[in-house]
Design a protein around this motif. Structure first.
Motif, PDB file in Angstrom:
ATOM      1  N   THR A 185       0.834  -1.237   0.014  1.00  0.00           N
ATOM      2  CA  THR A 185       0.155  -0.158  -0.202  1.00  0.00           C
ATOM      3  C   THR A 185       0.904   1.306  -0.047  1.00  0.00           C
ATOM      4  N   GLN A 188       2.211   2.055  -3.244  1.00  0.00           N
ATOM      5  CA  GLN A 188       1.466   2.662  -4.271  1.00  0.00           C
ATOM      6  C   GLN A 188       1.036   3.917  -4.034  1.00  0.00           C
ATOM      7  N   ARG A 189       1.290   4.425  -2.951  1.00  0.00           N
ATOM      8  CA  ARG A 189       1.252   5.693  -2.651  1.00  0.00           C
ATOM      9  C   ARG A 189       2.537   6.492  -3.289  1.00  0.00           C
ATOM     10  N   GLU A 192       2.106   7.094  -6.790  1.00  0.00           N
ATOM     11  CA  GLU A 192       1.296   8.508  -7.057  1.00  0.00           C
ATOM     12  C   GLU A 192       2.014   9.776  -6.883  1.00  0.00           C
ATOM     13  N   ARG A 281      -9.343   3.809  -6.552  1.00  0.00           N
ATOM     14  CA  ARG A 281      -8.524   5.164  -6.220  1.00  0.00           C
ATOM     15  C   ARG A 281      -9.601   6.202  -5.593  1.00  0.00           C
TER      16      ARG A 281
END
Length: 307
Positions: A185, A188-189, A192, A281
């Motif tokens: 997780t 993934q941040r 971004e 998202r």
């Protein structure tokens, strides 16, 4: 050999030097031995103050044979000699230490792993591993913090016994799975933040993909079939709408309660594989949309598709 057992020649020299009137300290210096070794040798093997080399050698031989006969037989553990078990414990501890477990904690864990159902006390571990009580206490504390060892009162006294219970592997498995999911997780941040087409984003993408897969494969999912079905329905609704949808809009359109819609969204967050190759998202506090999973396409593939 200095520091070893006295030889017949050593004893002949001691007898000769004693006859010459040399003191224990001087004899010890000449033999390269502590003074206490010489004084103890004469006290044990001197007869009425008369030290005779041959008599001393015979007496030493008799004592050695008595010690050998009195030595208890090596106890067996599950049919294996103690030395074999000790060898296994040391080898297994080395393998555990290679995974990052501190060496002493690994030895304690391996000892408990091979103990009987009643476990071991701290004193048992001190005797088995030949280490200080402080080392055992520190290692036990480390293993307890990782939930690898539990303690129980000793029925026969005031001491506590340490053991490995039947749920230890499940707890360790679940702890690792949760940590892997959190890393995925976080990756993934990071994608971004840095962007999937940057060097950092590419690295994070590979890392996120690895840990996400590891978490998914290891996870003993508690999701029910009904929750998974609802999660897939939410995904279908977002694909069909083709635009971000709020929680209220989703619940109203699907004729669900908000709790049911929230549970479905939470299931997708906890088990990203449900949405693969898409990813959920959040575009607001309670608004969601779908995007492609960052680790499914490389930056080059994305660039080629955008042309």
């Amino acid at each position: 050999m200095p520091g070893g057992r006295l030889t017949p020649e050593d004893r002949r020299q001691i007898a000769a030097w004693l006859a010459d009137g040399l003191g224990y300290a001087e004899i010890g210096r000449r033999l390269g031995r502590p003074t206490s070794t010489i004084s103890r040798e004469v006290a044990r093997n001197g007869a009425s103050g008369d030290y005779l080399a041959d008599h001393a050698q015979q007496a030493a031989g008799h004592r050695a044979r008595r010690r050998k006969r009195a030595r208890p037989a090596e106890p067996a553990t599950d049919g294996q000699p103690t030395e074999v078990v000790r060898g296994f414990v040391d080898q297994f501890a080395t393998l555990l230490a290679a995974t990052g477990l501190p060496r002493m904690a690994a030895r304690v864990f391996a000892s408990l792993l091979t103990a009987d159902a009643g476990g071991l006390t701290a004193a048992d571990l001190v005797r088995r591993l030949q280490v200080s009580p402080a080392s055992i206490s520190k290692s036990i504390g480390y293993l307890e913090a990782m939930e690898l060892v539990v303690r129980q009162p000793d029925p026969g006294g005031r001491r506590e016994r340490y053991l490995i219970d039947d749920d230890v592997w499940l707890r360790a498995w679940q702890a690792d799975t949760g940590a892997h999911g959190e890393i995925a997780t976080a990756a993934q941040r990071g994608i971004e933040i840095f962007g999937a087409d940057t060097t950092a984003g590419a690295r994070l993408g590979k890392m996120g993909q690895f840990f996400a897969r590891l978490s998914e494969y290891m996870s003993d999912s508690t999701l029910t079939d009904a929750i998974v079905y609802d999660a897939l329905t939410v995904l279908a609704a977002l694909v069909h709408a083709g635009r971000p949808l709020s929680l209220d809009t989703l619940a109203t359109a699907l004729d669900w309660s908000q709790d049911r819609a929230t549970a479905a969204l939470d299931a997708i967050h906890r088990q990203p594989a449900i949405a693969d190759p898409l990813a959920l998202r959040a575009v607001g506090p309670t608004t969601y949309t779908l995007t492609t999973r960052p680790d499914r396409l490389s930056p080059a593939q994305r660039e080629a598709l955008d042309k």
